[in-house]
Write a protein that holds these residues in place. Structure first.
Motif, short mmCIF file in Angstrom:
data_model
loop_
_atom_site.label_atom_id
_atom_site.label_comp_id
_atom_site.label_asym_id
_atom_site.label_seq_id
_atom_site.Cartn_x
_atom_site.Cartn_y
_atom_site.Cartn_z
N ASN A 71 -103.79 23.25 103.29
CA ASN A 71 -104.52 21.98 103.27
C ASN A 71 -106.03 22.12 103.46
O ASN A 71 -106.69 21.21 103.95
CB ASN A 71 -103.96 21.01 104.31
N LYS A 72 -106.58 23.28 103.11
CA LYS A 72 -108.04 23.53 103.21
C LYS A 72 -108.65 23.44 101.81
O LYS A 72 -107.97 23.61 100.80
CB LYS A 72 -108.30 24.92 103.79
N PRO A 73 -109.95 23.20 101.72
CA PRO A 73 -110.62 23.11 100.42
C PRO A 73 -110.85 24.50 99.82
O PRO A 73 -111.98 24.98 99.71
CB PRO A 73 -111.94 22.40 100.76
N VAL A 74 -109.78 25.14 99.42
CA VAL A 74 -109.80 26.51 98.91
C VAL A 74 -109.21 26.54 97.51
O VAL A 74 -108.17 25.92 97.26
CB VAL A 74 -108.99 27.43 99.85
N ASP A 75 -109.88 27.25 96.60
CA ASP A 75 -109.42 27.33 95.21
C ASP A 75 -108.85 28.70 94.85
O ASP A 75 -108.17 28.83 93.86
CB ASP A 75 -110.57 26.98 94.28
N ALA A 76 -109.15 29.73 95.66
CA ALA A 76 -108.63 31.07 95.38
C ALA A 76 -108.41 31.79 96.70
O ALA A 76 -109.20 31.63 97.64
CB ALA A 76 -109.60 31.85 94.51
N VAL A 77 -107.36 32.60 96.75
CA VAL A 77 -107.05 33.31 97.98
C VAL A 77 -106.54 34.72 97.65
O VAL A 77 -105.80 34.91 96.68
CB VAL A 77 -106.01 32.54 98.83
N ILE A 78 -106.99 35.69 98.45
CA ILE A 78 -106.45 37.05 98.37
C ILE A 78 -105.26 37.09 99.31
O ILE A 78 -105.39 36.82 100.50
CB ILE A 78 -107.49 38.10 98.80
N MET A 79 -104.08 37.44 98.75
CA MET A 79 -102.87 37.39 99.58
C MET A 79 -102.17 38.73 99.69
O MET A 79 -101.17 38.83 100.40
CB MET A 79 -101.92 36.34 99.04
N ALA A 80 -102.69 39.79 99.02
CA ALA A 80 -102.09 41.12 99.16
C ALA A 80 -103.10 42.17 98.71
O ALA A 80 -103.90 41.93 97.81
CB ALA A 80 -100.84 41.22 98.29
N VAL A 81 -103.03 43.32 99.36
CA VAL A 81 -103.76 44.51 98.91
C VAL A 81 -102.75 45.37 98.16
O VAL A 81 -101.69 45.69 98.70
CB VAL A 81 -104.38 45.29 100.09
N VAL A 82 -103.06 45.70 96.92
CA VAL A 82 -102.13 46.42 96.04
C VAL A 82 -102.20 47.91 96.34
O VAL A 82 -103.28 48.50 96.37
CB VAL A 82 -102.48 46.15 94.56
N ASP A 83 -101.04 48.52 96.54
CA ASP A 83 -100.96 49.97 96.74
C ASP A 83 -100.80 50.70 95.42
O ASP A 83 -101.33 51.79 95.24
CB ASP A 83 -99.77 50.30 97.65
N LYS A 84 -100.03 50.11 94.50
CA LYS A 84 -99.71 50.82 93.27
C LYS A 84 -99.22 49.81 92.23
O LYS A 84 -98.61 48.81 92.59
CB LYS A 84 -98.60 51.84 93.55
N ILE A 85 -99.52 50.11 90.97
CA ILE A 85 -99.00 49.30 89.87
C ILE A 85 -98.24 50.23 88.93
O ILE A 85 -98.79 51.26 88.50
CB ILE A 85 -100.15 48.62 89.08
N ASP A 86 -97.01 49.90 88.64
CA ASP A 86 -96.22 50.65 87.65
C ASP A 86 -96.09 49.77 86.41
O ASP A 86 -95.61 48.64 86.50
CB ASP A 86 -94.82 50.97 88.18
N VAL A 87 -96.51 50.31 85.27
CA VAL A 87 -96.43 49.58 84.01
C VAL A 87 -95.70 50.46 83.01
O VAL A 87 -96.05 51.63 82.84
CB VAL A 87 -97.83 49.23 83.46
N THR A 88 -94.70 49.91 82.36
CA THR A 88 -94.00 50.64 81.30
C THR A 88 -94.17 49.89 79.99
O THR A 88 -94.29 48.68 79.98
CB THR A 88 -92.50 50.79 81.60
N GLY A 89 -94.16 50.62 78.93
CA GLY A 89 -94.24 49.98 77.63
C GLY A 89 -95.62 49.81 77.09
O GLY A 89 -96.64 49.95 77.59
#
Length: 89
Positions: A71-89
């Motif tokens: 309920n705060k006047p916020v439009d964007a939030v960081i909610m996680a620090v990424v350790d790794k991304i796995d992408v296939t294809g």
């Protein structure tokens, strides 16, 4: 959700009372190869992210769903620090 990289910090000593105690980070959007895009957002940091961290963000009404931003006047939030991304294809 959106992938991004923290590239800076916004300091604002005068702000709405609802935002007191919040840390604002400048986050550039990332593609899946970790390349920075030209777009960026200022996001409230809820997970102690730092400059250089790859992060997961959300925006819009979803940004107001964390404990810190509810309920705060916020439009964007960081909610996680990424350790790794796995992408296939």
């Amino acid at each position: 959700m959106i992938l991004g990289k923290v590239v800076g910090t916004v300091w604002a000593t005068r702000k709405d009372e609802e935002l007191v105690g919040m840390k604002f980070q400048i986050v550039k959007h990332l593609d899946l190869d970790y390349r920075l895009k030209d777009t960026f957002v200022v996001a409230v940091d809820t997970v102690q992210a730092g400059v250089g961290d790859v992060v997961l963000m959300c925006s819009g009404s979803s940004a107001r769903q964390t404990i810190l931003t509810k309920n705060k006047p916020v439009d964007a939030v960081i909610m996680a620090v990424v350790d790794k991304i796995d992408v296939t294809g």
